[in-house]
Design a protein around this motif. Structure first.
Motif, PDB file in Angstrom:
ATOM      1  N   LEU A 211       0.819  -1.214   0.000  1.00  0.00           N
ATOM      2  CA  LEU A 211       0.000   0.000   0.000  1.00  0.00           C
ATOM      3  C   LEU A 211       0.847   1.257   0.000  1.00  0.00           C
ATOM      4  N   GLY A 212       2.037   1.185   0.608  1.00  0.00           N
ATOM      5  CA  GLY A 212       2.924   2.339   0.676  1.00  0.00           C
ATOM      6  C   GLY A 212       3.075   2.842   2.099  1.00  0.00           C
ATOM      7  N   ALA A 213       4.108   3.643   2.319  1.00  0.00           N
ATOM      8  CA  ALA A 213       4.384   4.214   3.640  1.00  0.00           C
ATOM      9  C   ALA A 213       4.533   5.731   3.469  1.00  0.00           C
ATOM     10  N   LYS A 214       3.616   6.485   4.026  1.00  0.00           N
ATOM     11  CA  LYS A 214       3.548   7.923   3.810  1.00  0.00           C
ATOM     12  C   LYS A 214       4.852   8.626   4.176  1.00  0.00           C
ATOM     13  N   ARG A 215       5.378   8.345   5.355  1.00  0.00           N
ATOM     14  CA  ARG A 215       6.556   9.074   5.821  1.00  0.00           C
ATOM     15  C   ARG A 215       7.802   8.714   5.009  1.00  0.00           C
ATOM     16  N   ILE A 216       7.933   7.449   4.618  1.00  0.00           N
ATOM     17  CA  ILE A 216       9.075   7.064   3.782  1.00  0.00           C
ATOM     18  C   ILE A 216       8.974   7.731   2.422  1.00  0.00           C
ATOM     19  N   ASN A 217       7.785   7.761   1.842  1.00  0.00           N
ATOM     20  CA  ASN A 217       7.615   8.426   0.545  1.00  0.00           C
ATOM     21  C   ASN A 217       7.960   9.910   0.624  1.00  0.00           C
ATOM     22  N   GLU A 218       7.552  10.565   1.694  1.00  0.00           N
ATOM     23  CA  GLU A 218       7.894  11.981   1.869  1.00  0.00           C
ATOM     24  C   GLU A 218       9.398  12.166   1.968  1.00  0.00           C
ATOM     25  N   LEU A 219      10.055  11.237   2.686  1.00  0.00           N
ATOM     26  CA  LEU A 219      11.510  11.300   2.845  1.00  0.00           C
ATOM     27  C   LEU A 219      12.213  11.172   1.493  1.00  0.00           C
ATOM     28  N   ILE A 220      11.834  10.180   0.705  1.00  0.00           N
ATOM     29  CA  ILE A 220      12.482   9.958  -0.592  1.00  0.00           C
ATOM     30  C   ILE A 220      12.232  11.135  -1.521  1.00  0.00           C
ATOM     31  N   ASP A 221      11.001  11.612  -1.555  1.00  0.00           N
ATOM     32  CA  ASP A 221      10.660  12.754  -2.409  1.00  0.00           C
ATOM     33  C   ASP A 221      11.498  13.974  -2.068  1.00  0.00           C
ATOM     34  N   ALA A 222      11.753  14.189  -0.784  1.00  0.00           N
ATOM     35  CA  ALA A 222      12.510  15.365  -0.347  1.00  0.00           C
ATOM     36  C   ALA A 222      14.011  15.213  -0.581  1.00  0.00           C
ATOM     37  N   ASN A 223      14.479  13.976  -0.844  1.00  0.00           N
ATOM     38  CA  ASN A 223      15.918  13.736  -0.926  1.00  0.00           C
ATOM     39  C   ASN A 223      16.400  13.278  -2.309  1.00  0.00           C
ATOM     40  N   LEU A 224      15.587  13.446  -3.336  1.00  0.00           N
ATOM     41  CA  LEU A 224      15.983  12.988  -4.667  1.00  0.00           C
ATOM     42  C   LEU A 224      17.236  13.710  -5.167  1.00  0.00           C
ATOM     43  N   GLU A 225      17.334  14.996  -4.894  1.00  0.00           N
ATOM     44  CA  GLU A 225      18.541  15.737  -5.293  1.00  0.00           C
ATOM     45  C   GLU A 225      19.751  15.269  -4.483  1.00  0.00           C
ATOM     46  N   PHE A 226      19.533  14.979  -3.212  1.00  0.00           N
ATOM     47  CA  PHE A 226      20.593  14.449  -2.357  1.00  0.00           C
ATOM     48  C   PHE A 226      21.114  13.112  -2.894  1.00  0.00           C
ATOM     49  N   PHE A 227      20.214  12.236  -3.300  1.00  0.00           N
ATOM     50  CA  PHE A 227      20.631  10.946  -3.850  1.00  0.00           C
ATOM     51  C   PHE A 227      21.445  11.136  -5.134  1.00  0.00           C
ATOM     52  N   GLU A 228      21.054  12.093  -5.948  1.00  0.00           N
ATOM     53  CA  GLU A 228      21.807  12.384  -7.172  1.00  0.00           C
ATOM     54  C   GLU A 228      23.219  12.846  -6.820  1.00  0.00           C
ATOM     55  N   ASP A 229      23.325  13.686  -5.803  1.00  0.00           N
ATOM     56  CA  ASP A 229      24.644  14.150  -5.355  1.00  0.00           C
ATOM     57  C   ASP A 229      25.491  12.993  -4.821  1.00  0.00           C
ATOM     58  N   GLN A 230      24.826  11.954  -4.292  1.00  0.00           N
ATOM     59  CA  GLN A 230      25.520  10.785  -3.754  1.00  0.00           C
ATOM     60  C   GLN A 230      25.807   9.741  -4.839  1.00  0.00           C
ATOM     61  N   ASN A 231      25.548  10.097  -6.110  1.00  0.00           N
ATOM     62  CA  ASN A 231      25.781   9.191  -7.244  1.00  0.00           C
ATOM     63  C   ASN A 231      25.007   7.884  -7.068  1.00  0.00           C
ATOM     64  N   THR A 232      23.750   8.036  -6.645  1.00  0.00           N
ATOM     65  CA  THR A 232      22.912   6.894  -6.318  1.00  0.00           C
ATOM     66  C   THR A 232      21.659   6.885  -7.196  1.00  0.00           C
ATOM     67  N   GLN A 233      21.354   5.725  -7.771  1.00  0.00           N
ATOM     68  CA  GLN A 233      20.106   5.555  -8.524  1.00  0.00           C
ATOM     69  C   GLN A 233      19.081   4.865  -7.619  1.00  0.00           C
ATOM     70  N   VAL A 234      17.802   5.161  -7.850  1.00  0.00           N
ATOM     71  CA  VAL A 234      16.752   4.786  -6.899  1.00  0.00           C
ATOM     72  C   VAL A 234      15.677   3.929  -7.577  1.00  0.00           C
ATOM     73  N   ILE A 235      15.421   2.766  -6.987  1.00  0.00           N
ATOM     74  CA  ILE A 235      14.227   1.974  -7.320  1.00  0.00           C
ATOM     75  C   ILE A 235      13.259   2.182  -6.164  1.00  0.00           C
ATOM     76  N   TRP A 236      12.171   2.873  -6.422  1.00  0.00           N
ATOM     77  CA  TRP A 236      11.281   3.370  -5.369  1.00  0.00           C
ATOM     78  C   TRP A 236       9.910   2.712  -5.500  1.00  0.00           C
ATOM     79  N   GLN A 237       9.600   1.794  -4.595  1.00  0.00           N
ATOM     80  CA  GLN A 237       8.256   1.238  -4.528  1.00  0.00           C
ATOM     81  C   GLN A 237       7.454   2.103  -3.567  1.00  0.00           C
ATOM     82  N   CYS A 238       6.595   2.944  -4.127  1.00  0.00           N
ATOM     83  CA  CYS A 238       5.877   3.908  -3.287  1.00  0.00           C
ATOM     84  C   CYS A 238       4.532   3.377  -2.805  1.00  0.00           C
ATOM     85  N   GLY A 239       4.050   2.258  -3.388  1.00  0.00           N
ATOM     86  CA  GLY A 239       2.769   1.699  -2.981  1.00  0.00           C
ATOM     87  C   GLY A 239       1.631   2.234  -3.824  1.00  0.00           C
ATOM     88  N   LYS A 240       0.593   1.429  -3.958  1.00  0.00           N
ATOM     89  CA  LYS A 240      -0.490   1.807  -4.876  1.00  0.00           C
ATOM     90  C   LYS A 240      -1.294   3.010  -4.374  1.00  0.00           C
TER      91      LYS A 240
END
Length: 367
Positions: free
Chosen positions: A204-233
């Protein structure tokens, strides 16, 4: 194995996948040993087991039962009537089906069903997935013959002589994840030279984790990290637009979990019991962000049991803003730490859980 009679098994568990899938795994193993055996599942009539169990090929009957709400609500007024109805229905099911063994994996329906079984002295077993058991299993533990657990130290809650440390049943396709890395990277079209973060929040998804990932996408790019994100239906429409970004994939659900695990370098996950057991098998560095909104805060206890053995990182939701970027950047840049976490979490894996649980069921057949 020769069999002089056709055995009959009732399995009860549901409400969430964490109760349903272990029950199905146990039934599948029993069926492989006793192909002529008869099976009946018992669940709550309005929960997901009524759909998932028939999909797995088993018959299920539903009880009119639900849990007690933790805050004052009109729904609680119906609970005594639901409980009485379910106890009466459970006794009829037991009488008509005549099981040799009854197995409970947790959830609302397992309470009245196991109560009815033990009152008739039918051999019974419960499988407790969590490091901190719920009310239903704590009560049933006094009456059943055997209690299969996934964590040490549960003699605080159950009679010690009944406990068997077996682990939680997990999907067989996870047992060879380490051999599927190249296939996983190809399936998800991942770029060489970048680390891969797998984010899991449940179907179904986890609200707080989704908010965290959404807020840190630029941070992950800076960390040279690619993301597979299962956000839930529940959240897919909200976040699917992020899939247009380079190095970010957004999925409502991952149908090839074994390949997603295989491709990952680091995993962010909730800490439900079955998820924790799977991640021990997978053996990748994990950051647990447990849900604080579950009974007895058991996800935090599950995660802490692993983190206390230096086998994962635990960050509570309230600490994410202060700690997440620091913990993640240290982990992504420190190969020695990643290897240590991988080695330690893999050492906690109990890979023969389903078989060991069914071994205990077989012992009850001889009683």
């Amino acid at each position: 194995m020769t069999q002089s009679k056709t055995y009959r098994f009732i399995l009860s568990g549901g409400g969430t996948g964490g109760h349903i899938y272990p029950a199905v795994a146990i039934a599948d193993e029993l069926k492989s040993r006793y192909p002529d055996a008869k099976f009946l599942f018992v669940g709550a009539s309005d929960r997901m087991e009524m759909e998932k169990v028939p999909q797995a090929g088993y018959v299920i009957e539903g009880l009119w039962i639900s849990g007690i709400q933790r805050k004052l609500t009109l729904k609680n007024l119906a609970f005594p009537f639901k409980l009485m109805s379910s106890l009466i229905r459970s006794k009829k099911i037991i009488k008509n089906f005549k099981p040799d063994v009854v197995i409970g994996t947790g959830g609302f329906a397992s309470g009245p069903l196991l109560q009815a079984a033990t009152s008739r002295n039918i051999p019974s077993l419960i499988q407790e997935q969590n490091s901190f058991p719920g009310i239903t299993n704590k009560l049933l533990g006094k009456k059943v013959n055997t209690i299969c657990v996934a964590y040490e130290g549960l003699e605080k809650f159950f009679p010690k002589h009944k406990l068997k440390l077996t682990g939680n049943p997990i999907r067989k396709d996870l047992l060879k994840v380490s051999q599927k890395r190249n296939e996983g990277k190809k399936t998800f079209a991942l770029e060489d030279g970048k680390k891969t973060l797998l984010v899991l929040g449940g179907s179904l998804g986890a609200k707080r984790i989704n908010e965290l990932i959404d807020a840190n996408l630029e941070f992950f790019e800076d960390q040279n990290t690619q993301v597979i994100w299962q956000c839930g239906k529940l959240y897919y429409n909200q976040y699917k637009g992020n899939g247009d970004l380079k190095n970010v994939q957004v999925h409502a659900f991952l149908n090839q979990m074994d390949l997603a695990y295989a491709a990952a370098d680091i995993i962010i996950s909730r800490a439900g019991a079955i998820s924790v057991s799977e991640l021990c098998i997978v053996g990748k560095p994990v950051i647990f962000i447990p849900s604080p909104n579950v009974a007895e805060d058991h996800q935090t206890k599950n995660a802490k049991a692993v983190a206390d053995k230096d086998a994962a990182i635990l960050i509570r939701e309230n600490d994410l803003e202060a700690d997440f970027q620091k913990e993640f950047s240290e982990l992504i840049s420190n190969e020695e730490k990643r290897n240590k976490l991988s080695k330690n979490i893999e050492a906690l894996a109990l890979v023969n859980a389903t078989s060991d649980i069914v071994d205990e069921v077989e012992k009850l057949l001889k009683k």
